[in-house]
Motif scaffolding. Structure first.
Motif, short mmCIF file in Angstrom:
data_model
loop_
_atom_site.label_atom_id
_atom_site.label_comp_id
_atom_site.label_asym_id
_atom_site.label_seq_id
_atom_site.Cartn_x
_atom_site.Cartn_y
_atom_site.Cartn_z
N LEU A 1 1.10 -1.14 -0.13
CA LEU A 1 0.00 -0.15 0.01
C LEU A 1 0.79 1.27 0.07
CD1 LEU A 1 -2.94 -1.00 2.35
CD2 LEU A 1 -3.04 -0.65 -0.04
N ASP A 2 1.69 1.20 0.75
CA ASP A 2 2.78 2.37 0.73
C ASP A 2 3.40 2.64 -0.47
OD1 ASP A 2 2.49 3.31 3.06
OD2 ASP A 2 4.15 2.39 4.14
N VAL A 3 3.91 1.58 -1.57
CA VAL A 3 4.50 1.52 -2.56
C VAL A 3 3.46 2.19 -3.55
CG1 VAL A 3 5.48 0.41 -4.43
CG2 VAL A 3 6.36 -0.17 -2.08
N SER A 4 2.26 1.70 -3.59
CA SER A 4 0.98 1.95 -4.33
C SER A 4 0.75 3.39 -4.46
CB SER A 4 -0.16 1.01 -4.01
OG SER A 4 -1.40 1.62 -4.70
N TYR A 5 0.70 3.98 -2.94
CA TYR A 5 0.86 5.56 -2.85
C TYR A 5 1.93 6.36 -3.45
CZ TYR A 5 1.03 10.09 -0.70
OH TYR A 5 0.81 11.45 -0.37
N VAL A 6 3.03 5.88 -3.44
CA VAL A 6 4.13 6.49 -4.07
C VAL A 6 3.89 6.51 -5.73
CG1 VAL A 6 6.75 6.48 -4.41
CG2 VAL A 6 5.66 6.05 -2.15
N GLU A 7 3.44 5.21 -6.24
CA GLU A 7 3.51 5.45 -7.58
C GLU A 7 2.17 6.21 -8.15
OE1 GLU A 7 3.14 1.05 -8.41
OE2 GLU A 7 5.14 0.98 -8.44
N ASN A 8 1.15 6.22 -7.32
CA ASN A 8 -0.25 6.71 -7.81
C ASN A 8 -0.52 8.17 -7.35
OD1 ASN A 8 -0.98 4.61 -9.57
ND2 ASN A 8 -0.90 3.20 -7.65
N TRP A 9 0.39 8.74 -6.48
CA TRP A 9 0.27 9.82 -5.75
C TRP A 9 -0.56 10.89 -6.67
CZ3 TRP A 9 1.52 14.91 -6.68
CH2 TRP A 9 1.14 15.92 -5.95
N SER A 10 -1.48 11.72 -6.09
CA SER A 10 -2.11 12.76 -6.55
C SER A 10 -2.66 13.62 -5.49
CB SER A 10 -3.31 12.43 -7.48
OG SER A 10 -4.51 11.91 -6.93
N ALA A 11 -2.99 14.87 -5.58
CA ALA A 11 -3.70 15.86 -4.67
C ALA A 11 -5.02 15.07 -4.22
CB ALA A 11 -3.83 17.15 -4.98
N ALA A 12 -5.69 14.82 -5.17
CA ALA A 12 -7.00 14.06 -4.77
C ALA A 12 -6.82 12.94 -3.71
CB ALA A 12 -7.64 13.74 -6.08
N SER B 1 -8.36 12.26 -0.20
CA SER B 1 -9.20 11.18 0.11
C SER B 1 -8.65 10.63 1.44
CB SER B 1 -9.09 10.29 -1.03
OG SER B 1 -9.58 8.95 -0.68
N ILE B 2 -7.38 10.33 1.57
CA ILE B 2 -6.63 10.03 2.74
C ILE B 2 -6.97 10.68 4.02
CG2 ILE B 2 -4.52 9.02 3.90
CD1 ILE B 2 -3.85 8.36 0.85
N LEU B 3 -6.83 12.05 3.89
CA LEU B 3 -7.00 13.11 5.02
C LEU B 3 -8.61 12.82 5.62
CD1 LEU B 3 -4.97 16.06 3.89
CD2 LEU B 3 -4.53 14.64 5.95
N LEU B 4 -9.33 12.92 4.43
CA LEU B 4 -10.98 12.85 4.87
C LEU B 4 -11.20 11.37 5.59
CD1 LEU B 4 -12.43 14.36 1.75
CD2 LEU B 4 -12.10 15.45 4.16
N ARG B 5 -10.43 10.46 5.29
CA ARG B 5 -10.85 8.92 5.95
C ARG B 5 -10.04 8.87 7.19
NH1 ARG B 5 -9.02 5.09 1.14
NH2 ARG B 5 -9.65 3.42 2.60
N THR B 6 -9.28 9.68 7.53
CA THR B 6 -8.31 9.41 8.67
C THR B 6 -9.13 9.55 10.01
OG1 THR B 6 -6.24 10.18 7.58
CG2 THR B 6 -6.13 10.17 10.01
N PRO B 7 -9.83 10.42 10.08
CA PRO B 7 -10.87 10.83 11.45
C PRO B 7 -11.58 9.68 11.62
CG PRO B 7 -10.56 12.95 10.07
CD PRO B 7 -10.05 11.91 9.21
N SER B 8 -12.04 8.94 10.61
CA SER B 8 -13.10 7.95 10.68
C SER B 8 -12.32 6.45 11.20
CB SER B 8 -13.68 7.46 9.44
OG SER B 8 -14.27 6.29 9.59
N ALA B 9 -11.00 6.45 10.47
CA ALA B 9 -10.13 5.41 11.14
C ALA B 9 -9.80 5.27 12.50
CB ALA B 9 -9.02 5.12 10.11
N VAL B 10 -9.40 6.72 12.77
CA VAL B 10 -8.98 6.91 14.43
C VAL B 10 -10.18 6.69 15.18
CG1 VAL B 10 -8.25 8.76 15.92
CG2 VAL B 10 -7.18 8.61 13.67
N VAL B 11 -11.51 7.20 14.84
CA VAL B 11 -12.57 7.00 15.62
C VAL B 11 -13.11 5.68 16.03
CG1 VAL B 11 -15.01 7.51 15.95
CG2 VAL B 11 -13.46 9.24 15.51
N ARG B 12 -12.78 4.82 14.63
CA ARG B 12 -13.12 3.18 14.98
C ARG B 12 -12.02 2.69 15.62
NH1 ARG B 12 -13.91 3.89 9.28
NH2 ARG B 12 -12.09 2.49 8.96
N ARG B 13 -10.93 2.99 15.65
CA ARG B 13 -9.75 2.46 16.20
C ARG B 13 -9.53 1.23 15.59
NH1 ARG B 13 -10.33 3.63 22.69
NH2 ARG B 13 -10.71 6.07 22.58
#
Length: 473
Positions: free
Chosen positions: A442-453, A457-469
């Motif tokens: 997943l880390d390599v996929s992020y590097v290869e396919n990086w975009s501002a979008a 998307s990851i920033l918007l999904r982070t709070p939900s992942a943190v709340v769900r723990r």
């Protein structure tokens, strides 16, 4: 999900369910036109109410629909690159308005057009995105039903990649194993099809799928794919060819004709230059804002850590950043003093089973405050100072220690081409639950396919992942 082995036989009559799906697919274009016309009409009414002029509002709807049609916004893949198509239509309509103004220089005409077109574009994107899933075109919509054709191992990899996707996911209704194309069966021979092709059509009719995704392999040659496209056309079913690389973002792929032969071009990852400049500026500005807003909270957490157990408030560790440069990572301390000395005696509890990552459930070295800080990810707040210093990014691969870097494969080492991040793709995809190899992938996929979008998307999904723990420890 059915796994269909190859058999010989003639296909039954089309089911009522598949016929209804094909009628729905054919009816999606006029409904899509109606959505776009509604967006343009709302924009036209807004301009008329604002400026009490009728000329631009009267022409906006037909001009807007023609502009969208010129950008192939009503094709079989209308939802692919929707924003790009709408922006192209807006630019084309603006150019038409500018041309009209050149021959009939009325300032109100150009003014009203430049107000109406952004409104129409924004409304079109919004209405298309949030319209019912049954009105969306193409098999990629959330209600799309697809049949995967190809070797079982490749089919499993494709299905896993589809499930990892972040957009509307298709429903895989069957997997059909590709086999030899020898003609067997009298009915198949008379129809000019092999028994295997007849069986595939039977499965297509039985499942009522919207599309067949064919995987590359020696069994699917050019002639067979060409015949298959004609057979599926008669059924009203799309044929899509999966690329060899499943984890490549669509924007990196483009069809490029060479000597009349359509070839699939794989664009290089965007690792530096102008595309990265907005990310660098945004990271530091948001980090500064976060520090200013969260300083009172960090002071309280630091005091709690000091009172909960002897030792400093912060934990400092040397990590490897972009281009293998070392930096000091900051975190709130979550373990008792001397925790590193106990690592050897607890190695058998490491649920990764690998020296590259070390984490155990109910770690006895973790303090009471540290347990809460880890599960809530509040222990990582000091990394905002690393982002502000330019050593890290808000979004990126996990920062590694030297031993982990030394164990990376050639593909895994590509993650060192970008800054490590406070959050990343694997953190919002399962956090500590994921196996080691999946996290690296997943880390390599992020590097290869990086975009501002992707970052957004990851920033918007982070709070939900943190709340769900989910997977936190």
């Amino acid at each position: 999900m059915a796994v269909v082995d190859e058999t010989t036989g003639t296909g039954p009559a089309k089911t009522a369910g598949s016929s209804r799906m094909r009628r729905r697919r054919r009816s999606s274009v006029p409904l899509l036109v109606a959505v776009d016309a509604t967006a343009a009409a709302i924009a036209a009414c807004g301009v008329q109410l604002l400026f009490h002029r009728w000329f631009v509002p009267a022409l906006l709807v037909p001009l807007w629909l023609l502009s969208l049609a010129s950008q192939r916004a009503y094709g079989p893949a209308a939802d692919t690159g929707c924003s790009r198509r709408v922006m192209g239509a807006a630019c084309l309509a603006a150019a038409a308005a500018g041309t009209a103004w050149w021959f009939a220089p009325r300032d109100d005409l150009l003014h009203d057009a430049l107000v109406a077109l952004p409104l129409a574009a924004g409304l079109t994107v919004g209405l298309r995105r949030y319209r019912p899933a049954r009105l969306r075109s193409g098999p990629g919509r959330s209600a799309g039903r697809v049949l995967v054709l190809g070797p079982a191992e490749s089919a499993s990899e494709l299905i896993a990649a589809l499930r990892r996707g972040h957009g509307p996911r298709p429903q895989v209704v069957a997997v059909h194993r590709a086999g030899p194309t020898a003609a067997d069966g009298r009915a198949g021979a008379e129809a000019g099809m092999s028994g295997d092709a007849m069986d595939l059509l039977r499965v297509v009719r039985r499942t009522g799928c919207d599309a067949v995704i064919a995987l590359p392999g020696p069994e699917l040659g050019a002639d067979r794919l060409r015949r298959l496209s004609w057979d599926l056309r008669a059924e009203g079913v799309d044929l899509m060819l999966a690329p060899v690389l499943a984890d490549v973002a669509a924007r990196r792929l483009a069809v490029r004709p060479v000597a009349g032969v359509p070839l699939l071009q794989l664009r290089a990852p965007a690792l530096s230059g102008l595309p990265r400049l907005p990310k660098e500026l945004t990271d530091r500005l948001l980090a500064l804002l976060g520090i200013l807003l969260l300083t009172p909270l960090m002071v309280v957490i630091g005091a709690w850590v000091r009172l909960d157990s002897p030792g400093p408030a912060f934990f400092r560790e040397r990590r490897i950043g972009r281009d293998s440069h070392e930096f000091t990572l900051l975190k709130f301390r979550t373990m008792h003093r001397g925790a590193d000395r106990r690592k050897g005696e607890l190695a058998h509890l490491n649920h990764y089973g690998s020296d590259r990552f070390f984490k155990i459930a109910d770690d006895p070295r973790v303090t009471g405050a540290g347990s809460f800080l880890r599960s809530s990810s509040l222990d990582e707040l000091p990394q905002l100072f690393n982002v502000l210093a330019g050593q890290m990014s808000l979004v990126g691969p996990r920062p590694l220690v030297k031993d982990e870097v030394a164990a990376l494969s050639e593909d895994g080492s590509h993650r060192l081409l970008v800054k490590p991040g406070m959050t990343g793709l694997w953190q919002v995809s399962g956090r500590s639950r994921l196996p080691t190899e999946e996290r690296i992938r997943l880390d390599v996929s992020y590097v290869e396919n990086w975009s501002a979008a992707l970052d957004l998307s990851i920033l918007l999904r982070t709070p939900s992942a943190v709340v769900r723990r989910t997977g936190a420890s």
